[in-house]
Motif scaffolding. Structure first.
Motif, PDB file in Angstrom:
ATOM      1  N   THR A  14      23.476   9.031 -17.609  1.00  0.00           N
ATOM      2  CA  THR A  14      22.940   8.261 -16.477  1.00  0.00           C
ATOM      3  C   THR A  14      22.855   9.081 -15.183  1.00  0.00           C
ATOM      4  O   THR A  14      22.275   8.629 -14.202  1.00  0.00           O
ATOM      5  N   ALA A  15      23.432  10.292 -15.167  1.00  0.00           N
ATOM      6  CA  ALA A  15      23.422  11.094 -13.944  1.00  0.00           C
ATOM      7  C   ALA A  15      23.226  12.566 -14.286  1.00  0.00           C
ATOM      8  O   ALA A  15      23.752  13.061 -15.292  1.00  0.00           O
ATOM      9  N   LYS A  16      22.465  13.251 -13.454  1.00  0.00           N
ATOM     10  CA  LYS A  16      22.222  14.675 -13.628  1.00  0.00           C
ATOM     11  C   LYS A  16      22.258  15.351 -12.258  1.00  0.00           C
ATOM     12  O   LYS A  16      22.439  14.686 -11.229  1.00  0.00           O
ATOM     13  N   PHE A  17      22.055  16.664 -12.238  1.00  0.00           N
ATOM     14  CA  PHE A  17      22.138  17.422 -10.988  1.00  0.00           C
ATOM     15  C   PHE A  17      20.769  17.914 -10.553  1.00  0.00           C
ATOM     16  O   PHE A  17      19.882  18.180 -11.363  1.00  0.00           O
ATOM     17  N   ARG A  18      20.635  18.062  -9.243  1.00  0.00           N
ATOM     18  CA  ARG A  18      19.410  18.616  -8.676  1.00  0.00           C
ATOM     19  C   ARG A  18      19.778  19.558  -7.534  1.00  0.00           C
ATOM     20  O   ARG A  18      20.661  19.263  -6.728  1.00  0.00           O
ATOM     21  N   PRO A  55      20.186  31.064   4.610  1.00  0.00           N
ATOM     22  CA  PRO A  55      19.763  30.014   3.684  1.00  0.00           C
ATOM     23  C   PRO A  55      20.827  28.941   3.509  1.00  0.00           C
ATOM     24  O   PRO A  55      22.027  29.224   3.534  1.00  0.00           O
ATOM     25  N   ARG A  56      20.360  27.697   3.345  1.00  0.00           N
ATOM     26  CA  ARG A  56      21.267  26.561   3.140  1.00  0.00           C
ATOM     27  C   ARG A  56      20.750  25.721   1.986  1.00  0.00           C
ATOM     28  O   ARG A  56      19.557  25.718   1.669  1.00  0.00           O
ATOM     29  N   GLY A  57      21.658  24.994   1.355  1.00  0.00           N
ATOM     30  CA  GLY A  57      21.253  24.137   0.252  1.00  0.00           C
ATOM     31  C   GLY A  57      22.417  23.324  -0.266  1.00  0.00           C
ATOM     32  O   GLY A  57      23.568  23.495   0.155  1.00  0.00           O
ATOM     33  N   THR A  58      22.116  22.414  -1.194  1.00  0.00           N
ATOM     34  CA  THR A  58      23.144  21.548  -1.786  1.00  0.00           C
ATOM     35  C   THR A  58      22.859  21.341  -3.263  1.00  0.00           C
ATOM     36  O   THR A  58      21.716  21.472  -3.721  1.00  0.00           O
ATOM     37  N   VAL A  59      23.907  21.049  -4.010  1.00  0.00           N
ATOM     38  CA  VAL A  59      23.777  20.544  -5.381  1.00  0.00           C
ATOM     39  C   VAL A  59      24.066  19.054  -5.325  1.00  0.00           C
ATOM     40  O   VAL A  59      25.160  18.644  -4.920  1.00  0.00           O
ATOM     41  N   GLU A  60      23.078  18.257  -5.680  1.00  0.00           N
ATOM     42  CA  GLU A  60      23.196  16.803  -5.598  1.00  0.00           C
ATOM     43  C   GLU A  60      23.334  16.184  -6.996  1.00  0.00           C
ATOM     44  O   GLU A  60      22.645  16.606  -7.940  1.00  0.00           O
ATOM     45  N   LEU A  61      24.231  15.205  -7.121  1.00  0.00           N
ATOM     46  CA  LEU A  61      24.310  14.390  -8.333  1.00  0.00           C
ATOM     47  C   LEU A  61      23.387  13.194  -8.125  1.00  0.00           C
ATOM     48  O   LEU A  61      23.543  12.448  -7.153  1.00  0.00           O
ATOM     49  N   ILE A  62      22.412  13.023  -9.018  1.00  0.00           N
ATOM     50  CA  ILE A  62      21.427  11.957  -8.832  1.00  0.00           C
ATOM     51  C   ILE A  62      21.394  11.015 -10.021  1.00  0.00           C
ATOM     52  O   ILE A  62      21.749  11.389 -11.141  1.00  0.00           O
ATOM     53  N   ASP A  63      20.983   9.800  -9.747  1.00  0.00           N
ATOM     54  CA  ASP A  63      20.810   8.789 -10.786  1.00  0.00           C
ATOM     55  C   ASP A  63      19.563   9.123 -11.580  1.00  0.00           C
ATOM     56  O   ASP A  63      18.483   9.315 -11.022  1.00  0.00           O
TER      57      ASP A  63
END
Length: 545
Positions: A165-169, A211-219
């Motif tokens: 139900t959840a993955k990363f982006r 540089p900036r960024g994030t790893v997001e957990l998404i539905d």
């Protein structure tokens, strides 16, 4: 990352034979009677000190394959090879992960209620251009019907929060690096300053503009962000965001330095020019211009340019005076045979003559007038060598170890042995020698200064200036004698190995500027580094603005 398919965990296997069937019944009876899981059945045998070695070996092999990018092989070690390969591929590629570091903690392996062996591991995932995402997870291993072990595939082993139900982006924030300018506001980002290209990104990033960024957990169903797993890059400083990064460099000097290195005839070389009164770097150039920053991070024996420091130590102690006679023979043996360049000799020479002609044997003969650690102590206390410098870019700050024996002490007197420096250090040494005060070099403003030094006595400064001036008018740095201004200098020839030609060095000062150049395998300082310094000083004003 493509969605991983929904699936249910694989069912537990059937017993392989009658003995296993009886054992399984025994376990059920024990549980029904209120007892615990029988320790003799599963990955831990009764009395064993740890898990089945075959299981932990498989865990390590899976992680090694994953880390090395051998994803088909890693997937083949699981109970669902096709799914595992797809997920591992999409996870690492979709998040721009390069060369993961995966470390198993087999000593902490535990048996789970579902009969698997859980092996914890630490994941360090380098995300290209951003940084490293670190987390902990657990590999479940299950024994197969044939007695082998496989990773019991499930999404959560890749990361505990990865599920059906959840993955990363990966989210990258578009940032425009700030412009980098010289001390007068001239842009340094053009192609006219090739030596600066490797440094511009670091200089721009010093203001939080990297540089900036994030790893997001998404539905998976909605695409909504559930949580932020990792963040990279510094938030920009509101006071400097969008503003140019001003350096201490001078575009005129930098351009002249780049061109001057053409005199090195294609050899590896480096140059630093800095202001004497405050240590601000005016030019920093390398040949070749890409890659390693020899000028500030190189580690070289400084050869006879180090005689500036050695002379300073002797003069400070009153161990010698410029007009004292210090004989200069062709050879001197101290554990090994030392000689002068081209085996020159100057019988009855004064110390001034020894300095201007760079007589190795004369300097070595004075080693007994300094204590074993005294040369290093003078280098550190008065010249700042070996202390921690913060100039705005990475540097190597020099080393002058206490000599291990008399031979090494002899070598250190002439900048050989284990004495290590680079053009940045030797330009600073030159500036300190002719001004009497050490100033931590700088490429940007506002750097932390942890150095602690003492000023050289005026008498010593006067003597060092006279010695360096005489080296230009009457000694080995005559290559600079036709230039305007009262130039002082010291040449150096540093041995590298029997298979390589000597490195050539030259340091000089004119007005408020000190310069240092090294040419790898340049044979002699005057012959190789001399033309580089001559080219630079011919192209720039006598004093920088």
């Amino acid at each position: 990352m493509p969605d991983a398919p929904h699936f249910t965990p694989p069912s537990r296997r059937r017993p392989r034979n009658g003995v296993r069937a009886v054992a399984a019944v025994g376990v059920v009876l024990a549980l029904a009677a209120g007892g615990s899981y029988a320790a003799g059945f599963g990955p831990f045998a009764r009395g064993d000190d740890g898990p089945d070695p075959a299981a932990t070996k498989q865990a390590r092999a899976f992680l090694a394959d994953w880390a090395a990018g051998r994803l088909p092989s890693a997937a083949g070690r699981t109970t669902r090879p096709d799914t595992a390969r797809e997920v591992l591929q999409s996870f690492t590629a979709g998040l721009d992960i390069a060369e993961p570091e995966l470390t198993a903690a087999v000593s902490e392996a535990k048996e789970a209620k579902d009969g698997t062996l859980g092996v914890p591991f630490t994941a360090k995932m380098p995300i290209k251009g951003l940084g490293t995402w670190s987390y902990e997870s657990r590999l479940p291993l299950r024994e197969q019907d044939d007695g082998t072990w496989k990773v019991d595939w499930r999404l959560s082993l890749v990361h505990p929060r990865l599920s059906d139900t959840a993955k990363f982006r990966l989210e990258r924030e578009e940032t425009t690096p700030p412009q980098v300018t010289d001390r007068h506001g001239t842009s340094l980002s053009g192609g006219g300053y090739p030596s600066l290209t490797p440094l511009l990104g670091r200089l721009a990033g010093s203001t939080g503009g990297g540089p900036r960024g994030t790893v997001e957990l998404i539905d998976r169903a909605t695409g909504d962000t559930v949580r932020t797993e990792a963040s990279f890059g510094e938030e920009p400083d509101p006071a400097t965001d969008g503003k140019p990064v001003r350096t201490t460099l001078d575009a005129t000097w930098q351009s002249a330095a780049e061109k001057a290195l053409a005199e090195a005839d294609g050899k590896n070389a480096a140059l630093v020019a800095l202001r004497i009164d405050d240590g601000e770097v005016l030019a920093l150039a390398n040949s070749p211009s890409t890659g390693f920053n020899r000028a500030a991070s190189g580690t070289y024996a400084p050869g006879s340019t180090w005689k500036i420091v050695t002379s300073g130590a002797l003069l400070l102690k009153g161990a010698v005076k410029p007009d004292d006679v210090v004989d200069c023979p062709k050879y001197l043996t101290v554990g090994k045979e030392f000689h002068n360049v081209e085996t020159s000799e100057y019988p009855g020479a004064t110390f001034r003559k020894d300095f201007t002609e760079s007589c190795n044997t004369a300097f070595i003969s004075l080693r007994g007038r300094l204590d074993d650690g005294e040369l290093g102590e003078v280098a550190r206390t008065y010249f700042g060598v070996g202390q921690e410098w913060h100039i705005g870019i990475p540097t190597y700050d020099g080393s002058v170890p206490v000599p291990k024996d008399e031979t090494e002490k002899a070598a250190s007197m002439i900048g050989q042995g284990r004495v290590q420096a680079n053009p940045l250090i030797m330009a600073s040494v030159t500036a300190t020698a002719v001004s009497g005060e050490f100033h931590q070099p700088s490429v940007t403003a506002g750097n932390e200064d942890k150095t602690r030094t003492e000023p050289l006595p005026d008498e010593v400064v006067t003597q060092l200036r006279e010695l360096m001036r005489a080296t230009v008018t009457d000694g080995t740095a005559r290559v600079l004698a036709d230039l305007p201004g009262e130039i002082g200098a010291k040449t150096g020839t540093a041995e590298v190995s029997e298979d390589q030609d000597n490195n050539g060095w030259l340091v000089a000062h004119r007005g408020n500027v000190a310069v240092a150049v090294v040419v790898e395998e340049g044979v002699t300082g005057g012959g190789s580094a001399g033309p580089v310094v001559h080219s630079l000083l011919s192209a720039v004003p006598e004093d920088p603005s």
